[in-house]
Design an enzyme around this catalytic site. Structure first.
Site, short mmCIF file in Angstrom:
data_model
loop_
_atom_site.label_atom_id
_atom_site.label_comp_id
_atom_site.label_asym_id
_atom_site.label_seq_id
_atom_site.Cartn_x
_atom_site.Cartn_y
_atom_site.Cartn_z
N ASP A 123 -8.13 -7.33 -0.05
CA ASP A 123 -7.15 -7.65 1.00
C ASP A 123 -7.79 -7.31 2.33
O ASP A 123 -8.66 -6.44 2.39
CB ASP A 123 -5.87 -6.81 0.86
CG ASP A 123 -6.07 -5.42 1.44
OD1 ASP A 123 -6.64 -4.57 0.73
OD2 ASP A 123 -5.69 -5.18 2.59
N ASP A 178 0.86 -1.18 0.00
CA ASP A 178 0.00 0.00 0.00
C ASP A 178 0.90 1.24 0.00
O ASP A 178 2.12 1.12 0.06
CB ASP A 178 -0.97 -0.03 1.19
CG ASP A 178 -0.27 -0.01 2.53
OD1 ASP A 178 0.98 0.09 2.56
OD2 ASP A 178 -0.95 -0.12 3.56
N PHE A 215 -3.04 5.35 4.16
CA PHE A 215 -4.11 4.93 5.06
C PHE A 215 -3.60 4.79 6.50
O PHE A 215 -4.25 5.23 7.44
CB PHE A 215 -4.73 3.61 4.59
CG PHE A 215 -5.91 3.18 5.42
CD1 PHE A 215 -7.15 3.78 5.25
CD2 PHE A 215 -5.78 2.20 6.40
CE1 PHE A 215 -8.24 3.41 6.02
CE2 PHE A 215 -6.87 1.82 7.18
CZ PHE A 215 -8.10 2.42 6.99
N CYS A 249 -13.85 -29.34 5.35
CA CYS A 249 -12.87 -28.31 4.96
C CYS A 249 -11.53 -29.00 4.67
O CYS A 249 -11.10 -29.87 5.42
CB CYS A 249 -12.70 -27.28 6.08
SG CYS A 249 -11.40 -26.06 5.74
N GLY A 296 -11.06 4.03 0.76
CA GLY A 296 -12.01 4.76 1.59
C GLY A 296 -13.35 4.07 1.75
O GLY A 296 -14.35 4.71 2.07
N GLN A 298 -11.21 7.87 -4.62
CA GLN A 298 -11.76 8.26 -3.32
C GLN A 298 -13.13 8.90 -3.53
O GLN A 298 -13.73 8.71 -4.57
CB GLN A 298 -10.78 9.20 -2.60
CG GLN A 298 -9.53 8.50 -2.06
CD GLN A 298 -9.80 7.57 -0.88
OE1 GLN A 298 -10.89 7.56 -0.31
NE2 GLN A 298 -8.81 6.76 -0.52
N HIS A 335 -6.75 -22.01 8.82
CA HIS A 335 -8.14 -22.27 8.46
C HIS A 335 -8.83 -21.01 7.91
O HIS A 335 -9.52 -21.06 6.90
CB HIS A 335 -8.93 -22.83 9.64
CG HIS A 335 -10.40 -22.83 9.37
ND1 HIS A 335 -11.01 -23.82 8.63
CD2 HIS A 335 -11.36 -21.91 9.65
CE1 HIS A 335 -12.29 -23.52 8.49
NE2 HIS A 335 -12.53 -22.36 9.10
N CYS A 377 -8.22 -28.43 9.59
CA CYS A 377 -9.44 -29.23 9.67
C CYS A 377 -9.19 -30.70 9.33
O CYS A 377 -9.89 -31.58 9.81
CB CYS A 377 -10.53 -28.65 8.77
SG CYS A 377 -11.16 -27.08 9.40
#
Ligand SMILES: [Zn+2]
Length: 382
Positions: free
Chosen positions: A267, A95, A99, A305, A217, A190, A336, A310
């Site tokens: 993400d 990034d 932010f 799963c 945003g 934005q 998991h 699992c």
């Protein structure tokens, strides 16, 4: 489509607005839709790169703000860049740092040139500008880098007008500052929760010629209905032949609703953060593994799963690890949770290719036992 380009986005299939594609990068192909786990400090917390690889993780995100402050982007560049430094050979996205500066820094002062802020670690003063953000991201060496932007509170009109204008000016400066040919710079839209600003922002960013576009945003306190409406406004403007990335979004229903509206990439810190707080993500909602009901439960978190956790461990064992404060608990639950989101992305991709995404989305959202959203979780089929 040009095989000589380090980056190109290939659309494989489409159903309605939902798309399946491949984003080609110097560190390999990213099948889309894709969910990227977050490795804030150049590590996805509690997991080794080998475990991420076993999960077939196509892309991870690292945070520019954190790595700039510690250990420093110069140090990482001297170590050959993020890929060798953290032992991850597949694609990475960083990034812009914007932010985090706006949400984490102890003190910040924004002007048209950039942001001055105080480190949350040691209180030292720093200055981030579009040019500096690109220079840091070039030192880090991720495959996909982000334009420096300003994110405003979603319902503050005046602040959003100002932040959007800055974001557009900074986007142009980022494009000019970028030197490395082996990184793709994405522009960020934005405009808060205001449809006219979002449309204006999408037009400005789309006109700048970025190889990919992000929506910033959102998922910052606005309603789900507003989030969905903003995605629709923006995606109606952004070009179809470039990837669209919805930043910081990672609830299962948000993935479905995003792809439904034409998003390709996501993400979020959610799967690993929840794992460190004893919460397992499942296709039907969230489970608190600390609950006493799990103490003698011999079943896995999710029956059927295919994740390592699992396939090998019961809820009773996981609860025991959590109660005993064993580190392995965070690792096993993170495996998991990340598997769950990667699997939703893979499932959506297969459904789009098979032209049954409508049905997949509808059934998935209906099976969410707990309402995870306020408002319109199930998109209208039209
Ligand atoms: Zn599992």
């Amino acid at each position: 489509m040009n095989l000589n380009e380090p980056f190109w986005f290939e659309l494989v299939a489409q159903q309605g607005k939902a798309r399946a594609g491949i984003l080609h990068t110097p560190h390999g192909d990213i099948p889309t839709p894709v969910f990227a786990p977050v490795g804030t400090q150049a590590t996805v917390k509690a997991l080794t790169p080998a475990q991420l690889d076993e999960l077939d993780t196509p892309l991870i995100l690292a945070n520019t703000y954190h790595l700039y402050l510690r250990p420093g982007d110069d140090l990482i560049a001297d170590m050959g860049g993020l890929h060798p430094f953290m032992g991850w050979e597949r694609p990475i996205l960083t990034d812009s740092g914007g932010f985090q500066v706006f949400s984490l820094a102890k003190m910040r002062k924004v002007d048209d040139e950039g942001v001055t802020f105080k480190s949350h670690i040691d209180g030292s003063m720093h200055r981030l500008t579009p040019e500096k953000s690109i220079a840091i991201q070039e030192n880090l060496g991720a495959d996909i880098i982000m334009a420096f932007d300003e994110c405003a509170p979603p319902y503050d009109r005046e602040y959003n007008e100002q932040a959007m204008a800055r974001t557009h000016a900074w986007a142009e400066r980022c494009l000019k500052a970028k030197k490395r040919p082996d990184q793709a710079l994405f522009g960020i839209v934005q405009g808060g929760a205001f449809a006219d600003l979002r449309e204006q922002s999408a037009r400005a960013i789309a006109a700048s010629g970025f190889p990919g576009h992000a929506i910033g945003g959102l998922s910052v306190g606005e309603s789900k209905a507003d989030m969905h409406a903003m995605i629709e406004v923006v995606n109606a403007v952004l070009p179809d032949d470039k990837p669209r990335y919805l930043m910081g979004v990672g609830m299962p229903d948000d993935l479905i609703n995003g792809v439904w509206r034409g998003i390709d990439m996501f993400d979020c810190v959610l799967p690993t953060r929840l794992a460190r707080h004893q919460a397992a993500m499942t296709p039907t909602g969230r489970i608190n593994l600390m609950n006493a009901v799990n103490a003698r439960d011999e079943h896995p978190i999710v029956e059927g799963c295919q994740c390592y956790t699992c396939r090998h461990f019961s809820r009773a064992y996981l609860r025991h690890l959590i109660v005993a404060k064993e580190m392995l608990a965070a690792t096993l639950v993170s495996i998991h949770n990340i598997h769950t989101l990667l699997d939703i992305a893979r499932g959506m991709r297969q459904a789009i290719i098979a032209q049954c995404f409508d049905q997949y989305a509808r059934e998935f959202l209906m099976h969410l036992a707990q309402p995870q959203t306020a408002g319109d979780a199930i998109p209208g089929l039209s």
